[in-house]
Structure formats: C-alpha cells, structure tokens
Design a protein around this motif. Structure first.
Motif, mmCIF file in Angstrom:
data_model
loop_
_atom_site.group_PDB
_atom_site.id
_atom_site.type_symbol
_atom_site.label_atom_id
_atom_site.label_comp_id
_atom_site.label_asym_id
_atom_site.label_seq_id
_atom_site.Cartn_x
_atom_site.Cartn_y
_atom_site.Cartn_z
ATOM 1 N N LEU A 1 1.807 6.063 5.411
ATOM 2 C CA LEU A 1 0.734 6.209 4.435
ATOM 3 C C LEU A 1 -0.171 7.378 4.802
ATOM 4 O O LEU A 1 -0.528 8.207 3.945
ATOM 5 C CB LEU A 1 -0.069 4.911 4.365
ATOM 6 C CG LEU A 1 -1.140 4.805 3.280
ATOM 7 C CD1 LEU A 1 -0.530 4.998 1.898
ATOM 8 C CD2 LEU A 1 -1.841 3.458 3.367
ATOM 9 N N ALA A 2 -0.511 7.490 6.078
ATOM 10 C CA ALA A 2 -1.360 8.598 6.525
ATOM 11 C C ALA A 2 -0.631 9.932 6.386
ATOM 12 O O ALA A 2 -1.232 10.944 6.015
ATOM 13 C CB ALA A 2 -1.783 8.376 7.980
ATOM 14 N N ASP B 1 0.825 -1.211 0.000
ATOM 15 C CA ASP B 1 0.000 0.000 0.000
ATOM 16 C C ASP B 1 0.860 1.263 0.000
ATOM 17 O O ASP B 1 0.562 2.231 -0.716
ATOM 18 C CB ASP B 1 -0.941 -0.001 1.209
ATOM 19 C CG ASP B 1 -1.998 -1.075 1.122
ATOM 20 O OD1 ASP B 1 -2.136 -1.702 0.053
ATOM 21 O OD2 ASP B 1 -2.693 -1.312 2.139
ATOM 22 N N HIS C 1 2.443 9.251 -5.863
ATOM 23 C CA HIS C 1 2.980 10.550 -5.444
ATOM 24 C C HIS C 1 4.115 11.003 -6.353
ATOM 25 O O HIS C 1 4.225 12.186 -6.696
ATOM 26 C CB HIS C 1 3.465 10.426 -3.992
ATOM 27 C CG HIS C 1 4.163 11.626 -3.461
ATOM 28 N ND1 HIS C 1 3.527 12.820 -3.201
ATOM 29 C CD2 HIS C 1 5.472 11.826 -3.133
ATOM 30 C CE1 HIS C 1 4.399 13.698 -2.732
ATOM 31 N NE2 HIS C 1 5.591 13.122 -2.694
ATOM 32 N N ALA D 1 1.172 4.061 -2.991
ATOM 33 C CA ALA D 1 0.920 5.479 -2.741
ATOM 34 C C ALA D 1 2.126 6.326 -3.113
ATOM 35 O O ALA D 1 1.992 7.423 -3.690
ATOM 36 C CB ALA D 1 0.546 5.698 -1.274
ATOM 37 N N LEU E 1 1.692 10.717 4.203
ATOM 38 C CA LEU E 1 1.780 11.064 2.783
ATOM 39 C C LEU E 1 0.469 11.661 2.284
ATOM 40 O O LEU E 1 0.469 12.562 1.431
ATOM 41 C CB LEU E 1 2.134 9.819 1.976
ATOM 42 C CG LEU E 1 2.490 10.010 0.506
ATOM 43 C CD1 LEU E 1 3.780 10.809 0.371
ATOM 44 C CD2 LEU E 1 2.629 8.654 -0.179
ATOM 45 N N GLU E 2 -0.632 11.187 2.823
ATOM 46 C CA GLU E 2 -1.952 11.643 2.370
ATOM 47 C C GLU E 2 -2.317 13.019 2.912
ATOM 48 O O GLU E 2 -3.127 13.736 2.309
ATOM 49 C CB GLU E 2 -3.013 10.626 2.786
ATOM 50 C CG GLU E 2 -2.905 9.298 2.048
ATOM 51 C CD GLU E 2 -3.845 8.239 2.583
ATOM 52 O OE1 GLU E 2 -4.441 8.463 3.674
ATOM 53 O OE2 GLU E 2 -4.001 7.196 1.923
ATOM 54 N N ASP E 3 -1.729 13.412 4.055
ATOM 55 C CA ASP E 3 -2.122 14.685 4.684
ATOM 56 C C ASP E 3 -1.206 15.811 4.203
ATOM 57 O O ASP E 3 -0.331 16.295 4.930
ATOM 58 C CB ASP E 3 -2.068 14.559 6.204
ATOM 59 C CG ASP E 3 -2.809 15.705 6.898
ATOM 60 O OD1 ASP E 3 -3.112 16.714 6.227
ATOM 61 O OD2 ASP E 3 -3.086 15.583 8.105
ATOM 62 N N ARG E 4 -1.422 16.234 2.987
ATOM 63 C CA ARG E 4 -0.581 17.269 2.382
ATOM 64 C C ARG E 4 -0.724 18.616 3.102
ATOM 65 O O ARG E 4 0.237 19.369 3.239
ATOM 66 C CB ARG E 4 -0.950 17.421 0.905
ATOM 67 C CG ARG E 4 -0.076 18.382 0.134
ATOM 68 C CD ARG E 4 1.306 17.811 -0.084
ATOM 69 N NE ARG E 4 2.254 18.825 -0.505
ATOM 70 C CZ ARG E 4 3.528 18.577 -0.790
ATOM 71 N NH1 ARG E 4 3.998 17.342 -0.688
ATOM 72 N NH2 ARG E 4 4.343 19.546 -1.156
#
Length: 370
Positions: free
Chosen positions: A266-267, A72, A80, A76, A269-272
């Motif tokens: 992972l979290a 996962d 990215h 991601a 990376l998602e919270d830009r």
C-alpha cells in the motif's frame, strides 16, 4: 515393513525439480556469498523509504493475521487501475496467482498453450495439475502471437499464457497487438496476461485497463516484486472482468498475503515519485549492462524489463560456460533454458557498484574460455 503414504499417481509422476535454483542455494554450495546479485530480476534499488517506515509501524502487530480480504490494498489498486475493488484479487505474488489460475481451469490432460522457453513457473503449475503443455517457438526473440492463436484454436485450449514484456528475453509487443491477440482467441480460451514488468515498459506496450476489462476471458497479472522493490514480501495482484476474477476467491489462501506485505504494498503504491526514480535507474542500468555486453562482443537485445538478455555469440554451451564462469567468481546471473534462446545470458538491473563488478569480471571469464 511400515506403510508408505498414499500419494496420487500424478504427484508420483512429477520430477523432483523446481523452476529455479535460488541464489541462496548456490551460495551454500559455494560456501560464500555472491559479490553481485544480478540473476533474479529483483530491484537492488530497494523499496521506498515510505515502505520501510510502513513496515516498521506495522511490525509490532505481526502477531495478527493480515486482513483476509486485503481490503485496503484492493481498494487502492482499484483506484489506481480505475476499476472496482471487486475486479482485483491480491495474492502471493504472480507465481501464486498463476497457480490459482491453473487450478481453476486445468485438469489432467487439459491442453495449455504457452511459448517454448517462456516463464517456467507457469509450466510447473500446469504440470502439477496434470495439464498437457502445448508450446510454440519464439520468433525473432519475441513470443509469436500468431502461432499462439493458431495453437489455441487447434488444441481447443482453455488457457493461454503470455508475458508482455517477456521473460526471459525482455522483448515486448505493442498494446494494439496485445489487444488484437486477446480478441483473436476463442471466447472459451482464457488469456493469462503476465505484466510483471509493465512499470519499466514503454507506455505504448501496455494496453489501457479499459481495453481489456470487459473481456471475460482475459486476466492480467501484476506484482510488487519488480519496480516496487518488494520481491521478498511476495505480493501480486490479478485484475479483469469482475465475474471472472471473483473465481480466484473460491480457491485462494485467504490468509496468504501477510500483514507486513499488505502495508508495504500500500505504501509502495502511494509513493509514485519514488517509483519514477527507480524506473529511471533501471533504464540507466539497462544501458550500462548493454554497454558492458557490447564491449565484450555480445549483442544486447532491446529490453522493456529490469534486465537485459544478451546474445553471447555462440551456442548454449558457450552461454553456460560464461554463466558458470561468472558464478564461480561471485557474480550471480541466469540464462534462458531452451534453444535458441539459451545462446544468451540474462543480467538484472542493479546499482552501479554491482554492475562494476560484472564489468570487471566478464572479460576474465571470456579470456578463460579462449
């Protein structure tokens, strides 16, 4: 007399040292905790709240091994970067991945080129595999690209290390210069490009992924330890040419990245939005550190990282005395280890409360030197 274990001659020849003495080791020696932790280039601003939530959700499953393929997270990261997941490998921080890079290339006697005073953990790995370090001095507090190229060609070196932005000086080269440097190296020379501080660097200092992605002799290293605030989770990644990067799977510890680290990364990376907030806080902290330095007669070196290196206006003995004075008063910092860089101290970005302690303590230390 009992038999002694048969260690290799190489292992026996190595010094019993590590690249860094951690703040915890120093705290145990002092018998008390540091008041301000400004030496390890961590993120005192912490991870995203979404990361904390992800860790909490995943914690009950800590009895399970993490996914050995890091599927996962690699997927991601590929999205990215605009790369296939197969062009990305996840590992135990950049330190662990650099060790794998060295393992893939270095044998006893192999020449390896780096800058004199650059990141010592890389040197530690090279020594551990018996490589022969070939170093070139910094020029104007920056790694000397021309001299690195010349050394690689002269030594027929199969591996060159470069950090951009640089640790320990915080300086940087433009993306165009980095691409030109990569193309100047022999095709049989691998460039290990350490971009640990890329998130806090100027946009024009980091080459586009596409600019180097097809070069089989370039691998780029990044981490979740700095701007993402996950140094304690030890998660980094390497990317580049798919065939080259695939070699890491042959030697990596497939269960090396733990389950919570994968979920946290992972979290993160998602919270830009949170990352952008931290980048702004780092920029503010850099200027604050520079102001404190100037007020005490130091010359701050412009930085693209999450720390500021400052010329203390003397030699290594003066810088070391300042470092020791700060440490003795509960302020943890570090300094470069090689001349002429060791005329400086290095202070990590941190929340205002810790920088205020540094601001209060530094004049006391300098006064004591007089």
């Amino acid at each position: 007399m009992p038999a002694f274990p048969r260690f290799t001659p190489l292992a026996e020849s190595l010094p019993p040292t590590v690249p860094f003495v951690g703040p915890e080791t120093q705290e145990r020696a002092r018998g008390e905790s540091f008041r301000a932790r400004l030496g390890a280039n961590e993120s005192g601003f912490g991870p995203s709240p979404a990361v904390i939530d992800a860790i909490a959700r995943e914690a009950p499953l800590s009895w399970r091994y993490g996914d050995p393929e890091n599927h996962d997270l690699r997927t991601a990261l590929g999205a990215h970067l605009g790369l296939s997941p197969e062009a990305v490998v996840v590992g135990e921080g950049i330190d662990g991945l650099l060790g794998l890079m060295v393992r893939l290339i270095v044998e006893p006697g192999t020449p390896v080129v780096t800058s004199l005073g650059a990141y010592p953990t890389f040197n530690f790995h090279v020594a551990g595999f018996g490589g022969r370090l070939v170093t070139v001095p910094y020029r104007d507090d920056r790694e000397d690209l021309e001299a690195l190229t010349e050394a690689a060609a002269r030594e027929d070196a199969p591996l060159v290390y470069l950090s951009n932005p640089d640790n320990p000086m915080g300086t940087w080269h433009s993306a165009d210069d980095i691409v030109a440097f990569a193309k100047s190296l022999p095709e049989t020379t691998m460039l290990a490009l350490d971009e640990a501080y890329c998130e806090t660097a100027p946009a024009d200092s980091i080459p586009a992924v596409s600019a180097l992605a097809r070069m089989p002799n370039v691998v780029r290293f990044r981490t979740f330890s700095k701007a993402y605030g996950l140094a304690g989770q030890r998660v980094g990644y390497v990317f580049g040419n798919r065939e080259t990067v695939s070699r890491f799977h042959r030697v990596r510890n497939h269960f090396g990245v733990n389950r919570l680290g994968q979920a946290a990364s992972l979290a993160a990376l998602e919270d830009r939005a949170y990352l952008e907030t931290v980048i702004a806080q780092v920029a503010t902290a850099r200027e604050r550190i520079a102001e404190i330095g100037r007020a005490n007669g130091f010359a701050p070196i412009p930085s693209a990282t999450n720390f500021v290196t400052m010329d203390c206006g003397g030699d290594a003995a003066r810088a070391k005395a300042i470092l020791e004075g700060l440490v003795s008063r509960g302020v943890f910092i570090r300094m470069p280890g090689v001349a002429p860089l060791n005329r400086c101290i290095r202070v990590s970005a941190a929340p205002e409360a810790e920088l205020a302690i540094f601001e209060e303590t530094l004049p006391e230390v300098i006064a004591g030197l007089r």
